[in-house]
Design an enzyme around this catalytic site. Structure first.
Site, mmCIF file in Angstrom:
data_model
loop_
_atom_site.group_PDB
_atom_site.id
_atom_site.type_symbol
_atom_site.label_atom_id
_atom_site.label_comp_id
_atom_site.label_asym_id
_atom_site.label_seq_id
_atom_site.Cartn_x
_atom_site.Cartn_y
_atom_site.Cartn_z
ATOM 1 N N GLU A 124 84.771 -1.014 32.026
ATOM 2 C CA GLU A 124 84.372 -2.312 31.489
ATOM 3 C C GLU A 124 83.751 -3.210 32.561
ATOM 4 O O GLU A 124 82.772 -3.921 32.302
ATOM 5 C CB GLU A 124 85.586 -3.018 30.869
ATOM 6 N N VAL A 127 79.665 -3.519 34.059
ATOM 7 C CA VAL A 127 78.574 -4.318 33.500
ATOM 8 C C VAL A 127 79.114 -5.695 33.146
ATOM 9 O O VAL A 127 80.073 -5.815 32.395
ATOM 10 C CB VAL A 127 77.987 -3.673 32.229
ATOM 11 N N GLU A 185 74.264 -10.641 48.769
ATOM 12 C CA GLU A 185 74.701 -9.871 49.921
ATOM 13 C C GLU A 185 73.757 -10.106 51.109
ATOM 14 O O GLU A 185 72.650 -10.615 50.954
ATOM 15 C CB GLU A 185 74.713 -8.375 49.570
ATOM 16 N N LYS A 200 72.874 -1.374 35.075
ATOM 17 C CA LYS A 200 73.673 -1.944 33.996
ATOM 18 C C LYS A 200 73.042 -1.696 32.630
ATOM 19 O O LYS A 200 73.741 -1.345 31.668
ATOM 20 C CB LYS A 200 73.864 -3.442 34.232
#
Length: 416
Positions: A124, A127, A185, A200
Protein backbone atom coordinates in the site's frame (compact mmCIF):
# COMPACT_ATOMS: atom_id res chain seq x y z
CA UNK A 1 1.47 -12.14 19.67
CA UNK A 2 2.75 -11.57 16.13
CA UNK A 3 6.45 -10.82 15.75
CA UNK A 4 7.69 -8.79 12.81
CA UNK A 5 11.09 -7.66 11.60
CA UNK A 6 11.91 -4.38 9.87
CA UNK A 7 14.54 -4.48 7.12
CA UNK A 8 16.11 -1.04 6.81
CA UNK A 9 16.11 1.59 9.53
CA UNK A 10 15.81 4.68 7.36
CA UNK A 11 13.03 7.26 7.37
CA UNK A 12 10.19 4.82 6.73
CA UNK A 13 11.63 1.87 8.67
CA UNK A 14 12.19 3.92 11.82
CA UNK A 15 8.71 5.37 11.34
CA UNK A 16 7.20 1.88 11.31
CA UNK A 17 8.87 1.03 14.62
CA UNK A 18 7.70 4.36 16.06
CA UNK A 19 4.08 3.92 14.95
CA UNK A 20 3.86 0.36 16.33
CA UNK A 21 5.33 1.41 19.67
CA UNK A 22 3.20 4.53 19.96
CA UNK A 23 -0.11 2.95 18.91
CA UNK A 24 0.44 -0.62 20.07
CA UNK A 25 -2.85 -0.87 22.00
CA UNK A 26 -5.10 0.38 19.19
CA UNK A 27 -3.12 -1.59 16.60
CA UNK A 28 -3.48 -4.76 18.66
CA UNK A 29 -7.22 -4.18 19.03
CA UNK A 30 -7.68 -3.74 15.28
CA UNK A 31 -5.45 -6.68 14.40
CA UNK A 32 -6.92 -8.99 17.04
CA UNK A 33 -3.42 -9.74 18.33
CA UNK A 34 -0.53 -7.74 19.72
CA UNK A 35 2.03 -6.85 17.05
CA UNK A 36 5.63 -6.52 18.19
CA UNK A 37 8.82 -5.51 16.36
CA UNK A 38 11.31 -8.20 17.34
CA UNK A 39 14.24 -7.29 15.10
CA UNK A 40 15.47 -4.39 12.97
CA UNK A 41 18.04 -5.30 10.33
CA UNK A 42 20.47 -2.64 9.13
CA UNK A 43 24.22 -2.73 8.42
CA UNK A 44 24.72 0.85 9.59
CA UNK A 45 25.57 2.07 13.06
CA UNK A 46 23.10 4.47 14.66
CA UNK A 47 24.15 6.79 17.48
CA UNK A 48 21.61 7.44 20.22
CA UNK A 49 19.19 5.02 18.56
CA UNK A 50 15.96 4.63 20.59
CA UNK A 51 15.57 1.10 19.21
CA UNK A 52 19.11 -0.11 19.92
CA UNK A 53 17.90 -3.28 21.65
CA UNK A 54 16.18 -4.39 18.43
CA UNK A 55 19.07 -3.77 16.04
CA UNK A 56 21.06 -6.46 14.25
CA UNK A 57 23.45 -6.53 11.30
CA UNK A 58 23.03 -10.29 10.84
CA UNK A 59 20.26 -11.22 8.39
CA UNK A 60 20.27 -14.78 9.68
CA UNK A 61 18.86 -13.58 13.00
CA UNK A 62 15.76 -12.56 11.06
CA UNK A 63 15.40 -15.35 8.52
CA UNK A 64 16.15 -18.24 10.88
CA UNK A 65 13.79 -16.99 13.58
CA UNK A 66 10.59 -18.99 13.07
CA UNK A 67 8.72 -16.73 15.48
CA UNK A 68 8.99 -13.83 13.00
CA UNK A 69 6.16 -14.23 10.49
CA UNK A 70 6.11 -10.86 8.74
CA UNK A 71 8.97 -8.81 7.30
CA UNK A 72 8.66 -5.10 6.59
CA UNK A 73 11.02 -4.23 3.74
CA UNK A 74 11.99 -0.54 3.66
CA UNK A 75 15.50 -0.92 2.25
CA UNK A 76 14.67 0.52 -1.17
CA UNK A 77 16.17 -0.32 -4.54
CA UNK A 78 16.18 -3.73 -6.17
CA UNK A 79 19.41 -5.36 -5.02
CA UNK A 80 19.28 -6.52 -1.41
CA UNK A 81 15.54 -5.82 -1.17
CA UNK A 82 14.80 -8.25 -4.03
CA UNK A 83 16.94 -11.05 -2.60
CA UNK A 84 15.55 -10.60 0.92
CA UNK A 85 11.97 -10.50 -0.33
CA UNK A 86 12.36 -13.67 -2.40
CA UNK A 87 13.98 -15.45 0.54
CA UNK A 88 11.23 -14.38 2.92
CA UNK A 89 8.34 -15.38 0.65
CA UNK A 90 9.88 -18.73 -0.27
CA UNK A 91 10.35 -19.54 3.43
CA UNK A 92 6.74 -18.78 4.29
CA UNK A 93 7.07 -15.26 5.70
CA UNK A 94 4.76 -12.51 4.48
CA UNK A 95 6.31 -9.25 3.28
CA UNK A 96 5.08 -5.67 3.44
CA UNK A 97 6.98 -3.01 1.51
CA UNK A 98 7.04 0.66 0.61
CA UNK A 99 9.54 -0.02 -2.18
CA UNK A 100 7.94 1.23 -5.40
CA UNK A 101 10.97 0.39 -7.54
CA UNK A 102 10.92 -3.25 -6.47
CA UNK A 103 7.16 -3.63 -6.95
CA UNK A 104 7.19 -1.91 -10.34
CA UNK A 105 10.10 -4.05 -11.54
CA UNK A 106 9.44 -7.50 -10.02
CA UNK A 107 5.78 -7.33 -9.01
CA UNK A 108 4.49 -10.27 -11.10
CA UNK A 109 7.19 -12.64 -9.85
CA UNK A 110 6.88 -11.66 -6.17
CA UNK A 111 3.08 -11.75 -6.16
CA UNK A 112 3.11 -15.21 -7.71
CA UNK A 113 5.72 -16.39 -5.21
CA UNK A 114 3.56 -15.13 -2.34
CA UNK A 115 0.50 -16.92 -3.68
CA UNK A 116 2.41 -20.16 -4.26
CA UNK A 117 3.64 -20.10 -0.65
CA UNK A 118 0.27 -19.05 0.78
CA UNK A 119 1.64 -15.82 2.24
CA UNK A 120 1.06 -12.16 1.43
CA UNK A 121 3.03 -9.50 -0.42
CA UNK A 122 1.43 -6.11 0.26
CA UNK A 123 2.59 -2.66 -0.81
CA UNK A 124 0.00 0.00 0.00
CA UNK A 125 2.76 2.48 0.91
CA UNK A 126 4.52 2.13 -2.46
CA UNK A 127 2.06 4.56 -4.07
CA UNK A 128 0.82 7.74 -2.47
CA UNK A 129 2.54 7.32 0.90
CA UNK A 130 -0.24 7.51 3.46
CA UNK A 131 -3.04 7.85 0.88
CA UNK A 132 -5.07 4.63 0.69
CA UNK A 133 -5.22 3.68 -2.99
CA UNK A 134 -3.89 0.12 -3.52
CA UNK A 135 -6.42 -1.50 -1.18
CA UNK A 136 -9.39 0.45 -2.61
CA UNK A 137 -8.40 -0.62 -6.12
CA UNK A 138 -8.11 -4.25 -5.05
CA UNK A 139 -11.21 -4.32 -2.86
CA UNK A 140 -13.58 -1.35 -2.73
CA UNK A 141 -13.58 -0.76 -6.49
CA UNK A 142 -13.31 -4.43 -7.46
CA UNK A 143 -16.80 -4.44 -9.01
CA UNK A 144 -15.72 -1.77 -11.52
CA UNK A 145 -13.82 -2.05 -14.72
CA UNK A 146 -11.25 0.69 -14.35
CA UNK A 147 -11.31 2.93 -17.39
CA UNK A 148 -8.47 5.23 -16.47
CA UNK A 149 -6.28 6.80 -13.81
CA UNK A 150 -4.78 10.28 -13.60
CA UNK A 151 -2.88 11.78 -10.74
CA UNK A 152 -0.27 13.96 -9.13
CA UNK A 153 1.88 11.17 -7.75
CA UNK A 154 5.00 13.03 -6.68
CA UNK A 155 4.90 15.61 -3.90
CA UNK A 156 8.39 16.97 -4.62
CA UNK A 157 7.58 18.08 -8.15
CA UNK A 158 4.19 19.41 -7.10
CA UNK A 159 5.88 21.48 -4.40
CA UNK A 160 8.44 22.85 -6.88
CA UNK A 161 5.80 23.80 -9.45
CA UNK A 162 3.64 25.40 -6.75
CA UNK A 163 6.62 27.45 -5.51
CA UNK A 164 7.45 28.60 -9.02
CA UNK A 165 3.91 29.75 -9.66
CA UNK A 166 3.12 31.31 -6.28
CA UNK A 167 6.52 32.73 -5.28
CA UNK A 168 8.08 33.50 -8.66
CA UNK A 169 11.09 31.25 -8.06
CA UNK A 170 12.78 29.75 -11.09
CA UNK A 171 13.20 25.98 -11.25
CA UNK A 172 16.65 25.95 -9.65
CA UNK A 173 15.59 28.16 -6.74
CA UNK A 174 12.42 26.14 -6.12
CA UNK A 175 14.39 22.87 -6.17
CA UNK A 176 16.95 24.22 -3.69
CA UNK A 177 14.12 25.32 -1.38
CA UNK A 178 12.54 21.84 -1.60
CA UNK A 179 15.87 20.25 -0.68
CA UNK A 180 16.39 22.58 2.27
CA UNK A 181 12.94 21.70 3.60
CA UNK A 182 13.52 17.98 3.19
CA UNK A 183 11.01 17.52 0.36
CA UNK A 184 13.69 16.68 -2.23
CA UNK A 185 16.71 14.39 -2.00
CA UNK A 186 20.29 15.56 -2.49
CA UNK A 187 20.04 13.77 -5.85
CA UNK A 188 16.49 14.70 -6.94
CA UNK A 189 16.66 13.03 -10.37
CA UNK A 190 14.10 10.33 -9.64
CA UNK A 191 11.54 12.96 -8.69
CA UNK A 192 12.15 15.81 -11.13
CA UNK A 193 12.73 13.52 -14.12
CA UNK A 194 9.40 11.76 -13.56
CA UNK A 195 10.85 8.32 -12.70
CA UNK A 196 9.16 8.12 -9.29
CA UNK A 197 5.74 8.97 -10.76
CA UNK A 198 6.34 6.52 -13.60
CA UNK A 199 6.87 3.62 -11.20
CA UNK A 200 3.76 4.56 -9.27
CA UNK A 201 1.49 4.76 -12.33
CA UNK A 202 2.92 1.42 -13.48
CA UNK A 203 1.87 -0.17 -10.17
CA UNK A 204 -1.59 1.43 -10.21
CA UNK A 205 -2.11 0.40 -13.83
CA UNK A 206 -1.05 -3.20 -13.17
CA UNK A 207 -3.54 -3.42 -10.30
CA UNK A 208 -6.36 -1.70 -12.20
CA UNK A 209 -6.08 -3.75 -15.38
CA UNK A 210 -4.83 -6.98 -13.73
CA UNK A 211 -2.03 -6.96 -16.26
CA UNK A 212 1.64 -6.12 -15.76
CA UNK A 213 2.53 -2.65 -16.97
CA UNK A 214 6.29 -2.30 -17.31
CA UNK A 215 7.50 1.08 -16.02
CA UNK A 216 10.44 0.92 -18.43
CA UNK A 217 8.04 1.15 -21.37
CA UNK A 218 6.08 4.17 -20.13
CA UNK A 219 6.82 7.46 -21.87
CA UNK A 220 8.20 9.80 -19.21
CA UNK A 221 9.20 13.46 -19.08
CA UNK A 222 10.14 15.51 -16.02
CA UNK A 223 9.87 19.18 -15.09
CA UNK A 224 13.42 20.44 -15.65
CA UNK A 225 12.37 22.42 -18.74
CA UNK A 226 9.39 24.20 -17.14
CA UNK A 227 10.04 27.94 -16.79
CA UNK A 228 8.43 30.93 -15.13
CA UNK A 229 7.49 32.11 -18.62
CA UNK A 230 5.54 28.90 -19.16
CA UNK A 231 3.76 29.57 -15.86
CA UNK A 232 2.74 33.03 -17.07
CA UNK A 233 1.21 31.62 -20.24
CA UNK A 234 -0.66 28.98 -18.24
CA UNK A 235 -2.06 31.72 -15.99
CA UNK A 236 -3.21 33.63 -19.06
CA UNK A 237 -5.13 30.51 -20.11
CA UNK A 238 -6.72 30.23 -16.62
CA UNK A 239 -4.65 27.10 -15.98
CA UNK A 240 -1.73 25.66 -14.02
CA UNK A 241 1.15 23.37 -14.93
CA UNK A 242 1.27 20.01 -13.14
CA UNK A 243 3.30 16.82 -13.53
CA UNK A 244 0.63 14.19 -14.17
CA UNK A 245 0.80 10.44 -14.48
CA UNK A 246 -1.97 9.12 -16.71
CA UNK A 247 -3.08 5.67 -17.81
CA UNK A 248 -6.12 4.23 -19.50
CA UNK A 249 -7.28 1.36 -21.63
CA UNK A 250 -6.52 2.03 -25.29
CA UNK A 251 -8.30 -0.66 -27.28
CA UNK A 252 -6.75 -4.00 -26.33
CA UNK A 253 -3.65 -2.30 -24.98
CA UNK A 254 -2.79 0.25 -22.29
CA UNK A 255 -1.81 3.87 -22.65
CA UNK A 256 0.42 5.30 -19.92
CA UNK A 257 2.38 8.54 -19.77
CA UNK A 258 4.11 10.85 -17.27
CA UNK A 259 4.55 14.45 -18.46
CA UNK A 260 4.03 18.05 -17.43
CA UNK A 261 0.57 19.18 -18.56
CA UNK A 262 -1.52 22.32 -18.55
CA UNK A 263 -4.59 21.77 -16.37
CA UNK A 264 -7.54 24.17 -16.44
CA UNK A 265 -8.31 25.77 -13.08
CA UNK A 266 -11.80 24.25 -13.15
CA UNK A 267 -10.29 20.76 -12.96
CA UNK A 268 -9.98 18.83 -9.71
CA UNK A 269 -6.23 18.32 -10.01
CA UNK A 270 -5.43 21.98 -10.65
CA UNK A 271 -6.05 22.88 -7.02
CA UNK A 272 -3.80 20.21 -5.50
CA UNK A 273 -0.87 22.23 -4.21
CA UNK A 274 2.42 21.86 -2.37
CA UNK A 275 3.54 18.40 -1.32
CA UNK A 276 0.05 16.92 -1.63
CA UNK A 277 -0.84 14.12 -4.03
CA UNK A 278 -4.16 13.34 -5.66
CA UNK A 279 -5.33 10.40 -7.74
CA UNK A 280 -8.51 10.23 -9.81
CA UNK A 281 -9.74 6.72 -10.62
CA UNK A 282 -12.49 6.38 -13.22
CA UNK A 283 -14.60 3.23 -13.07
CA UNK A 284 -17.43 2.18 -15.36
CA UNK A 285 -19.84 1.88 -12.41
CA UNK A 286 -18.69 4.46 -9.88
CA UNK A 287 -17.56 7.19 -12.27
CA UNK A 288 -14.75 9.31 -10.79
CA UNK A 289 -13.33 8.70 -7.31
CA UNK A 290 -10.59 10.98 -5.98
CA UNK A 291 -7.97 10.10 -3.37
CA UNK A 292 -6.10 13.02 -1.79
CA UNK A 293 -3.49 13.55 0.90
CA UNK A 294 0.20 13.76 1.72
CA UNK A 295 2.01 11.44 -0.63
CA UNK A 296 5.18 11.02 1.38
CA UNK A 297 6.73 11.61 4.77
CA UNK A 298 7.91 9.41 7.61
CA UNK A 299 4.72 8.82 9.58
CA UNK A 300 2.13 8.92 6.76
CA UNK A 301 4.09 6.26 4.85
CA UNK A 302 4.73 4.24 7.99
CA UNK A 303 1.01 4.36 8.73
CA UNK A 304 0.25 2.70 5.38
CA UNK A 305 2.92 0.05 6.00
CA UNK A 306 1.51 -0.83 9.43
CA UNK A 307 -2.01 -0.98 7.97
CA UNK A 308 -0.78 -3.72 5.62
CA UNK A 309 0.74 -5.58 8.57
CA UNK A 310 -2.61 -5.41 10.39
CA UNK A 311 -4.38 -6.68 7.27
CA UNK A 312 -2.10 -9.73 7.11
CA UNK A 313 -2.60 -10.51 10.81
CA UNK A 314 -6.39 -10.24 10.48
CA UNK A 315 -6.47 -12.53 7.45
CA UNK A 316 -3.68 -14.92 8.41
CA UNK A 317 -5.38 -17.96 6.85
CA UNK A 318 -5.50 -16.45 3.37
CA UNK A 319 -3.37 -14.20 1.24
CA UNK A 320 -5.00 -11.37 -0.68
CA UNK A 321 -2.67 -11.12 -3.63
CA UNK A 322 -3.88 -10.65 -7.18
CA UNK A 323 -1.21 -11.98 -9.52
CA UNK A 324 -0.54 -9.64 -12.44
CA UNK A 325 -0.69 -11.41 -15.77
CA UNK A 326 2.01 -10.79 -18.33
CA UNK A 327 -0.18 -10.66 -21.44
CA UNK A 328 2.52 -9.57 -23.87
CA UNK A 329 5.60 -7.39 -23.77
CA UNK A 330 4.11 -4.89 -26.22
CA UNK A 331 0.94 -4.04 -24.31
CA UNK A 332 1.95 -0.38 -23.89
CA UNK A 333 0.78 1.88 -26.71
CA UNK A 334 3.62 3.73 -28.44
CA UNK A 335 3.45 7.43 -27.58
CA UNK A 336 3.60 8.30 -31.30
CA UNK A 337 0.21 6.66 -31.84
CA UNK A 338 -1.56 8.78 -29.23
CA UNK A 339 -3.14 12.23 -29.54
CA UNK A 340 -2.95 15.46 -27.55
CA UNK A 341 -3.53 19.16 -27.75
CA UNK A 342 -0.28 21.10 -27.37
CA UNK A 343 0.80 24.51 -26.18
CA UNK A 344 3.76 25.80 -28.21
CA UNK A 345 6.08 28.73 -27.48
CA UNK A 346 8.26 29.98 -30.30
CA UNK A 347 11.04 32.54 -30.20
CA UNK A 348 10.62 34.20 -33.57
CA UNK A 349 12.50 36.55 -35.84
CA UNK A 350 9.38 37.57 -37.70
CA UNK A 351 5.88 37.30 -36.19
CA UNK A 352 4.04 37.45 -39.50
CA UNK A 353 6.31 34.90 -41.10
CA UNK A 354 6.01 32.59 -38.10
CA UNK A 355 2.22 32.77 -38.15
CA UNK A 356 2.09 32.00 -41.87
CA UNK A 357 4.49 29.09 -41.45
CA UNK A 358 2.48 27.55 -38.60
CA UNK A 359 -0.76 27.88 -40.56
CA UNK A 360 0.78 26.31 -43.65
CA UNK A 361 2.00 23.32 -41.63
CA UNK A 362 -0.98 22.51 -39.36
CA UNK A 363 -3.75 24.95 -40.19
CA UNK A 364 -5.44 27.43 -37.88
CA UNK A 365 -4.31 27.56 -34.25
CA UNK A 366 -5.51 29.42 -31.17
CA UNK A 367 -3.03 32.20 -30.37
CA UNK A 368 -2.09 32.94 -26.77
CA UNK A 369 -1.11 36.59 -26.37
CA UNK A 370 0.77 37.69 -23.26
CA UNK A 371 1.37 41.36 -22.52
CA UNK A 372 4.81 40.99 -20.98
CA UNK A 373 8.23 42.12 -22.17
CA UNK A 374 9.68 38.64 -22.65
CA UNK A 375 6.75 37.69 -24.89
CA UNK A 376 7.34 40.46 -27.43
CA UNK A 377 9.57 38.24 -29.55
CA UNK A 378 7.46 35.12 -29.05
CA UNK A 379 4.60 33.50 -30.91
CA UNK A 380 2.57 31.21 -28.67
CA UNK A 381 -0.43 29.08 -29.54
CA UNK A 382 -2.56 26.07 -28.78
CA UNK A 383 -2.97 23.32 -31.37
CA UNK A 384 -6.01 21.22 -32.07
CA UNK A 385 -5.80 17.51 -31.25
CA UNK A 386 -2.86 16.07 -33.16
CA UNK A 387 -0.99 12.77 -33.07
CA UNK A 388 2.33 12.76 -31.29
CA UNK A 389 4.04 11.55 -34.44
CA UNK A 390 2.60 14.39 -36.53
CA UNK A 391 3.48 16.91 -33.83
CA UNK A 392 7.12 15.78 -33.77
CA UNK A 393 7.28 16.25 -37.54
CA UNK A 394 5.75 19.72 -37.16
CA UNK A 395 8.30 20.76 -34.53
CA UNK A 396 11.15 19.45 -36.68
CA UNK A 397 10.03 21.65 -39.56
CA UNK A 398 9.75 24.68 -37.27
CA UNK A 399 13.32 24.15 -36.09
CA UNK A 400 14.49 24.13 -39.70
CA UNK A 401 12.79 27.43 -40.59
CA UNK A 402 14.58 30.75 -41.04
CA UNK A 403 11.78 32.71 -39.36
CA UNK A 404 11.96 30.69 -36.11
CA UNK A 405 14.83 31.37 -33.72
CA UNK A 406 13.98 28.36 -31.56
CA UNK A 407 11.14 26.35 -30.09
CA UNK A 408 11.13 27.62 -26.49
CA UNK A 409 8.87 24.87 -25.11
CA UNK A 410 5.96 22.54 -25.81
CA UNK A 411 3.52 21.30 -23.16
CA UNK A 412 0.52 19.02 -23.50
CA UNK A 413 -2.96 19.93 -22.32
CA UNK A 414 -4.88 17.67 -19.96
CA UNK A 415 -8.59 17.02 -20.30
CA UNK A 416 -10.23 15.28 -17.33
Amino acid sequence: MVNIAVLGYGVVGSGVVEVIKKNRHSIGTRAGEEIKVKKVLDIRDFTDCPDAELMTKDAEEVFKDDSISILVETIGGTKFAYDFTRRALSSGKSVVTSNKELVATHGPELLKMARDNNVSYLFEASVGGGIPIVRPLNQCLAANEIIGIAGILNGTTNYILTSMRKEGKDFGEALKDAQEKGYAEADPSSDIDGVDACRKIAILSSISYNEFVDANRIYTEGIREITLEDMQYAKEMDSKIKLLAISRRYGENIFARVTPVIVNNSGQLANVEGVFNAIIVRGNAIGDAMFYGRGAGKLPTASAVVADVIDIVKHVESNSNNVWKIMNENNIVNIDETESEFFVRLKVKNHEGAEKLVKSLIGDVEKVVLQMDFAKDEYAFKTDVITEKSFKGFIKKLNQSDVIEKVANTIRFFEE
